[in-house]
Scaffold this motif. Sequence first.
Motif, PDB file in Angstrom:
ATOM      1  N   SER A   8       8.211  -7.619 -28.434  1.00 19.24           N
ATOM      2  CA  SER A   8       8.708  -8.833 -29.069  1.00 19.24           C
ATOM      3  C   SER A   8       7.952  -9.140 -30.362  1.00 19.24           C
ATOM      4  CB  SER A   8       8.621 -10.011 -28.110  1.00 19.24           C
ATOM      5  OG  SER A   8       7.290 -10.237 -27.738  1.00 19.24           O
ATOM      6  N   HIS A   9       6.659  -8.825 -30.393  1.00 21.31           N
ATOM      7  CA  HIS A   9       5.889  -9.020 -31.623  1.00 21.31           C
ATOM      8  C   HIS A   9       6.394  -8.099 -32.728  1.00 21.31           C
ATOM      9  CE1 HIS A   9       2.524  -9.622 -34.320  1.00 21.31           C
ATOM     10  NE2 HIS A   9       2.367  -8.314 -34.351  1.00 21.31           N
ATOM     11  N   GLY A  10       6.751  -6.887 -32.361  1.00 16.49           N
ATOM     12  CA  GLY A  10       7.301  -5.969 -33.355  1.00 16.49           C
ATOM     13  C   GLY A  10       8.588  -6.493 -33.968  1.00 16.49           C
ATOM     14  N   THR A  70       9.705  -9.859 -33.978  1.00 19.70           N
ATOM     15  CA  THR A  70       9.547 -11.131 -34.688  1.00 19.70           C
ATOM     16  C   THR A  70       8.713 -10.987 -35.961  1.00 19.70           C
ATOM     17  OG1 THR A  70       7.689 -11.722 -33.260  1.00 19.70           O
ATOM     18  CG2 THR A  70       9.854 -12.558 -32.649  1.00 19.70           C
ATOM     19  N   SER A  71       7.621 -10.247 -35.897  1.00 17.29           N
ATOM     20  CA  SER A  71       6.791 -10.089 -37.094  1.00 17.29           C
ATOM     21  C   SER A  71       7.510  -9.292 -38.171  1.00 17.29           C
ATOM     22  CB  SER A  71       5.470  -9.423 -36.744  1.00 17.29           C
ATOM     23  OG  SER A  71       4.688 -10.292 -35.980  1.00 17.29           O
ATOM     24  N   SER A  72       8.249  -8.271 -37.772  1.00 17.20           N
ATOM     25  CA  SER A  72       9.009  -7.499 -38.756  1.00 17.20           C
ATOM     26  C   SER A  72      10.060  -8.370 -39.425  1.00 17.20           C
ATOM     27  CB  SER A  72       9.690  -6.309 -38.096  1.00 17.20           C
ATOM     28  OG  SER A  72       8.740  -5.464 -37.521  1.00 17.20           O
ATOM     29  N   ALA A  73      10.726  -9.208 -38.626  1.00 20.62           N
ATOM     30  CA  ALA A  73      11.733 -10.106 -39.192  1.00 20.62           C
ATOM     31  C   ALA A  73      11.084 -11.111 -40.142  1.00 20.62           C
ATOM     32  CB  ALA A  73      12.481 -10.821 -38.080  1.00 20.62           C
ATOM     33  N   LEU A  74       9.932 -11.653 -39.762  1.00 22.49           N
ATOM     34  CA  LEU A  74       9.266 -12.613 -40.636  1.00 22.49           C
ATOM     35  C   LEU A  74       8.783 -11.967 -41.929  1.00 22.49           C
ATOM     36  CD1 LEU A  74       7.275 -14.778 -38.093  1.00 22.49           C
ATOM     37  CD2 LEU A  74       9.093 -15.539 -39.609  1.00 22.49           C
ATOM     38  N   PHE A  75       8.237 -10.761 -41.837  1.00 25.41           N
ATOM     39  CA  PHE A  75       7.823 -10.065 -43.058  1.00 25.41           C
ATOM     40  C   PHE A  75       9.016  -9.760 -43.954  1.00 25.41           C
ATOM     41  CE2 PHE A  75       3.761  -8.829 -40.867  1.00 25.41           C
ATOM     42  CZ  PHE A  75       2.930  -9.451 -41.777  1.00 25.41           C
ATOM     43  N   MET A  76      10.148  -9.409 -43.351  1.00 22.25           N
ATOM     44  CA  MET A  76      11.353  -9.155 -44.147  1.00 22.25           C
ATOM     45  C   MET A  76      11.826 -10.443 -44.825  1.00 22.25           C
ATOM     46  SD  MET A  76      15.166  -8.083 -43.041  1.00 22.25           S
ATOM     47  CE  MET A  76      15.440  -9.759 -42.559  1.00 22.25           C
ATOM     48  N   LEU A  77      11.822 -11.549 -44.089  1.00 24.26           N
ATOM     49  CA  LEU A  77      12.255 -12.815 -44.665  1.00 24.26           C
ATOM     50  C   LEU A  77      11.317 -13.280 -45.778  1.00 24.26           C
ATOM     51  CD1 LEU A  77      13.343 -14.637 -41.404  1.00 24.26           C
ATOM     52  CD2 LEU A  77      14.828 -13.757 -43.199  1.00 24.26           C
ATOM     53  N   ILE A  78      10.025 -13.060 -45.607  1.00 22.69           N
ATOM     54  CA  ILE A  78       9.080 -13.410 -46.670  1.00 22.69           C
ATOM     55  C   ILE A  78       9.297 -12.508 -47.884  1.00 22.69           C
ATOM     56  CG2 ILE A  78       6.629 -13.431 -47.262  1.00 22.69           C
ATOM     57  CD1 ILE A  78       6.130 -14.317 -44.369  1.00 22.69           C
ATOM     58  N   GLY A  79       9.650 -11.249 -47.644  1.00 23.63           N
ATOM     59  CA  GLY A  79       9.983 -10.358 -48.760  1.00 23.63           C
ATOM     60  C   GLY A  79      11.201 -10.836 -49.527  1.00 23.63           C
ATOM     61  N   VAL A  80      12.199 -11.343 -48.811  1.00 20.20           N
ATOM     62  CA  VAL A  80      13.388 -11.899 -49.472  1.00 20.20           C
ATOM     63  C   VAL A  80      13.001 -13.104 -50.318  1.00 20.20           C
ATOM     64  CG1 VAL A  80      15.568 -13.091 -49.050  1.00 20.20           C
ATOM     65  CG2 VAL A  80      15.033 -11.011 -47.797  1.00 20.20           C
ATOM     66  N   LEU A  81      12.157 -13.974 -49.773  1.00 18.63           N
ATOM     67  CA  LEU A  81      11.695 -15.130 -50.540  1.00 18.63           C
ATOM     68  C   LEU A  81      10.909 -14.706 -51.773  1.00 18.63           C
ATOM     69  CD1 LEU A  81      10.448 -17.754 -47.936  1.00 18.63           C
ATOM     70  CD2 LEU A  81      12.345 -17.956 -49.523  1.00 18.63           C
ATOM     71  N   TYR A  82      10.086 -13.687 -51.628  1.00 16.69           N
ATOM     72  CA  TYR A  82       9.299 -13.218 -52.772  1.00 16.69           C
ATOM     73  C   TYR A  82      10.199 -12.634 -53.853  1.00 16.69           C
ATOM     74  CZ  TYR A  82       5.773 -10.940 -55.553  1.00 16.69           C
ATOM     75  OH  TYR A  82       4.979 -10.557 -56.588  1.00 16.69           O
ATOM     76  N   GLU A  83      11.212 -11.890 -53.451  1.00 14.71           N
ATOM     77  CA  GLU A  83      12.135 -11.320 -54.439  1.00 14.71           C
ATOM     78  C   GLU A  83      12.885 -12.405 -55.202  1.00 14.71           C
ATOM     79  OE1 GLU A  83      12.874  -8.147 -55.461  1.00 14.71           O
ATOM     80  OE2 GLU A  83      11.069  -7.593 -54.335  1.00 14.71           O
ATOM     81  N   ARG A  84      13.160 -13.498 -54.521  1.00 16.82           N
ATOM     82  CA  ARG A  84      13.949 -14.557 -55.137  1.00 16.82           C
ATOM     83  C   ARG A  84      13.098 -15.510 -55.970  1.00 16.82           C
ATOM     84  NH1 ARG A  84      19.102 -17.191 -52.371  1.00 16.82           N
ATOM     85  NH2 ARG A  84      19.768 -18.266 -54.229  1.00 16.82           N
ATOM     86  N   HIS A  85      11.872 -15.801 -55.523  1.00 14.28           N
ATOM     87  CA  HIS A  85      11.036 -16.799 -56.203  1.00 14.28           C
ATOM     88  C   HIS A  85       9.786 -16.226 -56.865  1.00 14.28           C
ATOM     89  CE1 HIS A  85      13.334 -20.180 -54.612  1.00 14.28           C
ATOM     90  NE2 HIS A  85      13.369 -19.532 -53.454  1.00 14.28           N
ATOM     91  N   ASN A  86       9.474 -14.978 -56.631  1.00 16.04           N
ATOM     92  CA  ASN A  86       8.307 -14.291 -57.188  1.00 16.04           C
ATOM     93  C   ASN A  86       6.987 -14.965 -56.839  1.00 16.04           C
ATOM     94  OD1 ASN A  86       9.770 -12.209 -58.369  1.00 16.04           O
ATOM     95  ND2 ASN A  86      10.184 -13.429 -60.193  1.00 16.04           N
ATOM     96  N   ASN A 135       7.618 -16.576 -33.013  1.00 18.00           N
ATOM     97  CA  ASN A 135       6.265 -16.075 -33.255  1.00 18.00           C
ATOM     98  C   ASN A 135       5.219 -17.022 -32.682  1.00 18.00           C
ATOM     99  OD1 ASN A 135       4.508 -14.152 -34.253  1.00 18.00           O
ATOM    100  ND2 ASN A 135       4.273 -15.197 -36.211  1.00 18.00           N
ATOM    101  N   LEU A 136       5.539 -18.306 -32.618  1.00 16.75           N
ATOM    102  CA  LEU A 136       4.629 -19.284 -32.020  1.00 16.75           C
ATOM    103  C   LEU A 136       4.708 -19.304 -30.500  1.00 16.75           C
ATOM    104  CD1 LEU A 136       5.139 -22.308 -34.413  1.00 16.75           C
ATOM    105  CD2 LEU A 136       3.075 -20.951 -34.146  1.00 16.75           C
ATOM    106  N   THR A 161      11.338 -17.726 -25.303  1.00 19.37           N
ATOM    107  CA  THR A 161      11.346 -16.562 -26.198  1.00 19.37           C
ATOM    108  C   THR A 161      10.547 -15.442 -25.546  1.00 19.37           C
ATOM    109  OG1 THR A 161       9.378 -17.316 -27.399  1.00 19.37           O
ATOM    110  CG2 THR A 161      11.524 -17.997 -28.269  1.00 19.37           C
ATOM    111  N   SER A 162      10.752 -14.237 -26.011  1.00 18.12           N
ATOM    112  CA  SER A 162      10.081 -13.094 -25.393  1.00 18.12           C
ATOM    113  C   SER A 162       8.572 -13.115 -25.640  1.00 18.12           C
ATOM    114  CB  SER A 162      10.697 -11.794 -25.895  1.00 18.12           C
ATOM    115  OG  SER A 162      10.632 -11.740 -27.302  1.00 18.12           O
ATOM    116  N   ASN A 163       8.133 -13.670 -26.757  1.00 19.52           N
ATOM    117  CA  ASN A 163       6.690 -13.796 -26.983  1.00 19.52           C
ATOM    118  C   ASN A 163       6.051 -14.688 -25.919  1.00 19.52           C
ATOM    119  OD1 ASN A 163       6.595 -12.181 -29.211  1.00 19.52           O
ATOM    120  ND2 ASN A 163       6.477 -13.818 -30.691  1.00 19.52           N
ATOM    121  N   PHE A 164       6.725 -15.766 -25.579  1.00 19.84           N
ATOM    122  CA  PHE A 164       6.207 -16.682 -24.553  1.00 19.84           C
ATOM    123  C   PHE A 164       6.109 -15.978 -23.206  1.00 19.84           C
ATOM    124  CE2 PHE A 164       7.010 -19.842 -21.209  1.00 19.84           C
ATOM    125  CZ  PHE A 164       5.933 -20.681 -21.424  1.00 19.84           C
TER     126      PHE A 164
END
Length: 130
Positions: free
Chosen positions: A58-60, A62-78, A106-107, A112-115
């Motif tokens: 589950s960590h693999g 959720t963390s992968s999804a969060l890193f991908m989403l942060i990458g999308v934000l970085y591409e859009r807002h630098n 993630n929290l 959720t599966s992390n819980f």
Amino acid sequence: MIRFLERFLKSIRKTTLQQVDLKKIIAYSSVGHMSLILLGIFSNSFISIVGAITLMLSHGITSSALFMLIGVLYERHNTRIIKYYSGLVQVMPLFSTFFVTFSLANLALPSTSNFIGEVLILVGCFFTNT
């Protein structure tokens, strides 16, 4: 030795809470999850090992999804600094829904599966030590 550990944990909490970079925050949470996984593995209990495997999977996700989403934000807002993301819900509502969902997973929000993985690890460790 105990004072050293107390100072060490205080410094970790202080550096984690002072972070403004989203990528670093997710990285610190990954370190926390990995320490819980190691606790489950080294407790040598079947329940803890099942919890550690569940938390790894589950960590693999959720963390992968969060890193991908942060990458999308970085591409859009630098930038990855949190204070520049105000008003994101009005601009990207579906993205914000996914980001909040994966952040809560993630929290280790209940159901959720992390819980489930964290609870299994802690229950296995409790039964190992009693």
